[in-house]
Design an enzyme around this catalytic site. Structure first.
Site, mmCIF file in Angstrom:
data_model
loop_
_atom_site.group_PDB
_atom_site.id
_atom_site.type_symbol
_atom_site.label_atom_id
_atom_site.label_comp_id
_atom_site.label_asym_id
_atom_site.label_seq_id
_atom_site.Cartn_x
_atom_site.Cartn_y
_atom_site.Cartn_z
ATOM 1 N N GLU A 504 0.827 -1.219 0.000
ATOM 2 C CA GLU A 504 0.000 0.000 0.000
ATOM 3 C C GLU A 504 0.856 1.261 0.000
ATOM 4 O O GLU A 504 0.580 2.231 0.710
ATOM 5 C CB GLU A 504 -0.955 -0.008 1.199
ATOM 6 N N GLU A 597 -4.753 -8.865 1.151
ATOM 7 C CA GLU A 597 -5.427 -8.540 2.416
ATOM 8 C C GLU A 597 -6.922 -8.556 2.171
ATOM 9 O O GLU A 597 -7.421 -7.901 1.247
ATOM 10 C CB GLU A 597 -5.007 -7.172 2.967
#
Length: 905
Positions: A504, A597
């Site tokens: 991220e 995720e």
């Protein structure tokens, strides 16, 4: 001699890795973890000025900001003349490919006059510690608003400057050897002095590294080692720990030896009948003359007990080499192994392992010998199905794991790590993502042995920052060295199937510029290991972004099932993304898509709040799954972080799009820090297993899907609801079956059958009456599994049960003891919160206690703790070379005490 301080399995492997059929005079690697002296500056003290580099000032930072907050630009700071960065950077030169970019050490001996680095300094008043060591885990916790360390980093004192000192002596026959120090992990900005000389260091706390001590050691006299660590506050989004938290080794080699992590074993072609084995070896010649040597490889089978087969299964032809003086040279050899035993993930395959023993020989004398475990496996990636191992499609049933070990903190312990993996495998896990940093090397040995696939990750940030003092400060100077060190160290582990270069990262937002950085990082990894795909996790980059196109594999965080699609998030500045699997499939039909995720669902073990939402997934709010007064979340397992989703919702999207390779749930175990949604707490709520290792209800939801052939059923909630008589108290059932009949005190509440995209059976109209709730489940019309819960009586006593009643007397092995508060009939009392005191006699110690409560601020070393939802944990450790009987006693007011006998052998 080898002084190995670990449980027997690691002892066997360490002996194998270091000295297979070799005398200590050739290559000797000594456990260097015992009896260090430790000192940390107190918060009210000004530490010394021996700093790596100037850091930006931090005024305000809210560590409770959403985990998917957009990373921001770095703050430019100019270094001042007194920093030691220029002396540290050369440590990484071996991991910089371009010689022109390698660093030249300046003149001078910085720090030589500082007392802590000098041999004569009296450190007798310093604390004696054994490594691995986490200085922060003992606490105390910081509480209240605006603490020095907030909830994001676990409210523990991981920040600050500290020193470790240790003395050692070399024998006269070590005079002509190379002497190396290996540090598997030190948090962080480690700098090492030997006999007053600054040898080098490494800033990234998760990297393993080596220092050549040879120019600075003395033979026959005492050598003084001093290591300085500087762990910044506001440097992490989770608990980093503090200290030399992994193993340390002292290694002695000949002047001609195999380089650090100097062998690479790949299997370019694999079938049931034969496998091509390709071995690349790097050898270094430290002598002043060119040297003629021969290189010999023998391949053995490697047993579960980490011993070599009696005879090699393959011997490669000897190679003659001429090594240039002062240089490193690579040699490559290839052969064919017939009828190989393949490595594969359990339960469908078997994780067979081999080891290649590489010898450097000169004039009939073995100068060096180096053992490399590896596995033979065929790895493929199919965009229509996902990961294929040895020709078999393996759906990824994965979890994310941070590096802490709960009440033990960041200090690595092999048994504690093994326990976590055992529990995860019981749930059905076959893959782990190392979030978001390189793991301890021993952890990958475990995943190799246990047949667990691994996504091996490097960084949580690049140039853009997530916290004011995180890795972005050193990314420009160290990204190549850190990446190469990771890949070089871990490349021979068959469990590792992908490399992750980021999580991220803020560069997702920067178009072509971000993609260019990603491609540069990918090229670094590929130059070290061309056999595995490289990717980064994306929570923002869309299907048509150049950042996504740069990846070998499309790795999505939460985007597959959609992010913040609820109406309340309209017209906000938060990330909002529609369900995105189809878009990525259309844009990248030639690439595997997975979710690195998913979920980030929340619960507090054993607590249930009413009313229960009729939705299958909902954010946490007061009165809707959450309670901000007590900082707890309902265990009906229907609520998640704002950008996440329940397990039910994630399963629905994965079943809708079968081309998705699988998921890595956030996360397996609760971890210290990042306690969303309540940053007044100490630890997370998002695990399927709590911090103490106790299973939450969500564990059984995943088990019901991931182990469909296991007859299992699980009822929630508990059935102690005094005061709710006659009120609606929904009962939910998780089962690997497809149908269930519910009974309350023997009376049927009806049958329910799972419909399409349903993953639980909900009996939402049940009204509470004390007694017994039982479920009988069915599969394909046949009786499958049962479960029951009973209203307990008043608390009467304590029950102790150990995961292992016999442990090794090596000073490191552990027994994890579960404490249940029970009634007179032995039924657990799920609402009990009694304070329990523990004492231990015999050759061992209580190292920690816990209860899994994210809000509990009792220090982990405490021998007294309140129960949470009727349970506690006691962790007992043996003493080194002291076998005998250990007796644990648990006592509490108004409860019958309990005694448990263990043994250390």
């Amino acid at each position: 001699m080898l002084f190995i301080r670990n449980y027997k399995g690691l002892l066997a492997l360490t002996l194998l890795l270091l000295a297979t059929n070799v005398t200590a005079k050739q290559r000797e690697k000594i456990d260097f973890t015992g009896e260090w002296r430790f000192y940390r500056y107190a918060d009210n003290q000004t530490p010394d000025s021996l700093i790596y580099d100037t850091r930006p000032n931090v005024n305000q930072f809210d560590d409770s900001q959403a985990a998917d907050t957009r990373p921001s630009d770095a703050v430019t700071v100019n270094s001042h003349d007194g920093v030691l960065k220029s002396w540290i950077l050369p440590t990484g030169n071996a991991f910089i490919a371009n010689p022109d970019k390698r660093h030249v050490r300046p003149e001078g001996e910085p720090g030589k006059d500082f007392p802590f680095v000098q041999r004569a300094f009296d450190d007798s008043h310093w604390k004696v510690v054994n490594l691995p060591h986490d200085w922060a885990i003992a606490g105390p916790f910081y509480s209240g608003n605006n603490p020095k360390v907030g909830g994001g980093m676990g409210r523990l004192p991981s920040h600050g400057v500290a020193w470790y000192r240790k003395q050692f002596t070399l024998a006269k026959d070590d005079k002509n050897k190379r002497i190396y120090l290996h540090i598997d992990g030190a948090m962080s900005y480690s700098m090492v002095w030997l006999n007053g000389h600054l040898v080098g260091g490494w800033p990234y706390g998760y990297s393993s590294y080596q220092l050549d001590l040879t120019p600075y050691v003395t033979v026959g006299q005492t050598n003084q080692l001093a290591i300085r660590l500087d762990n910044p506050p506001k440097s992490s989004r989770w608990y980093p720990g503090g200290g030399i938290y992994r193993n340390v080794w002292l290694e002695k080699t000949a002047q001609i030896h195999i380089s650090q992590w100097g062998t690479q074993v790949i299997t370019p072609t694999v079938s049931k009948d034969k496998a091509t084995i390709s071995i690349t070896t790097s050898i270094r010649n430290h002598t002043k003359n060119d040297q003629n040597v021969s290189l010999q490889h023998h391949i053995y089978e490697l047993s579960k007990q980490d011993t070599l087969s009696e005879k090699p299964v393959l011997t490669l032809p000897s190679q003659a080499l001429t090594l240039a003086s002062g240089e490193e040279q690579k040699s490559q050899a290839t052969s064919v192994l017939k009828n190989p035993k393949l490595w594969g993930p359990i339960p469908h395959q078997t994780p067979h392992r081999y080891a290649v023993v590489t010898s450097v020989i000169q004039n009939g004398k073995t100068l060096d010998q180096y053992t490399t475990p590896f596995g033979v496996r065929k790895l493929a990636f199919n965009p229509d199905t996902g990961v294929v191992v040895n020709g078999e499609h393996i759906p990824l049933q994965g979890v994310n794991q941070h590096h802490d070990l709960g009440a033990l903190g960041a200090a690595f312990n092999l048994r504690a790590a093994q326990r976590q993996l055992n529990i995860l495998q019981e749930m059905g896990v076959n893959a782990i993502r190392m979030a978001h940093n390189p793991p301890a090397p021993e952890l990958l040995t475990l995943t190799d042995k246990m047949g667990i696939l691994v996504l091996n990750e490097s960084f949580d940030s690049w140039y853009k920052k997530k916290t004011p003092l995180d890795f972005h400060l050193i990314f420009a100077d160290w990204h190549e060295q850190d990446l190469r060190a990771l890949v070089r160290r871990d490349k021979n582990h068959p469990s590792v199937i992908m490399w992750y270069i980021g999580n991220e990262v803020g560069e997702q937002y920067t178009g072509e510029d971000g993609a260019e950085i990603a491609l540069k990082l990918k090229s670094i990894v590929k130059s070290e290991d061309p056999t595995r795909p490289v990717t980064a996790s994306m929570n923002w980059a869309k299907a048509d972004f150049p950042f996504s196109a740069a990846m070998d594999v499309i790795s999505l965080n939460y985007q597959g099932e959609g992010i913040r699609q609820e109406p309340e998030f309209e017209n906000t500045d938060r990330i909002r993304t529609p369900p995105s699997y189809p878009a990525f499939r259309e844009a990248h039909p030639d690439k595997v898509i997975l979710s690195s995720e998913t979920a980030s669902a929340y619960s507090s073990r054993g607590l249930y709040f009413f009313p229960v939402t009729p939705k299958t997934s909902a954010p946490v709010r007061d009165g809707l799954g959450g309670n901000s007064k007590i900082h707890q979340v309902s265990s009906y397992e229907l609520h998640a972080v704002d950008f996440g989703a329940s397990a039910d919702k994630v399963f629905r999207y994965l079943d809708t799009y079968p081309f998705v390779a699988g998921q890595f749930v956030w996360n397996g175990f609760d971890y210290l820090g990042e306690p969303t949604p309540y940053y007044a707490a100490r630890s997370s709520y998002s695990g399927m297993i709590d911090l103490a290792g106790f299973k939450k209800d969500r564990f059984y939801l995943y088990q019901s899907e991931w182990r469909p052939d296991l007859p299992m059923a699980h009822i929630l909630p508990h059935w102690n609801w005094s005061g709710r008589e006659g009120e609606i108290t929904p009962v939910h059932v998780f089962t690997s079956g497809d149908e269930a009949e519910l009974f309350i005190n023997g009376q049927s509440q009806g049958k329910k059958k799972k419909g399409p995209f349903e993953y639980r059976l909900r009996f939402d109209d049940v009204r509470y009456t004390p007694g017994t709730v039982e479920v009988v489940t069915y599969k394909n019309g046949k009786r499958w599994a049962t479960d029951s819960v009973t209203t307990s009586g008043v608390p009467s006593g304590l029950r102790l049960s150990a995961d292992r009643n016999i442990i090794n007397a090596d000073g490191k092995d552990l027994s994890f003891v579960t404490v249940d508060i029970v009634d007179k009939k032995g039924n657990p009392v799920p609402t009990a919160t009694h304070r329990v005191h523990f004492s231990l006699t015999g050759p061992g110690r209580i190292v920690a206690t816990d209860n899994g409560d994210s809000t509990n601020f009792t220090p982990f070393p405490s021998h007294e703790r309140k129960a949470f939802s009727g349970k506690l944990l006691v962790i007992i450790q043996s003493e080194h070379n002291k076998p005998g009987e250990l007796k644990l006693t648990a006592s509490s007011q108004a409860l019958e005490p309990a005694v448990l006998t263990l043994r250390a052998n």
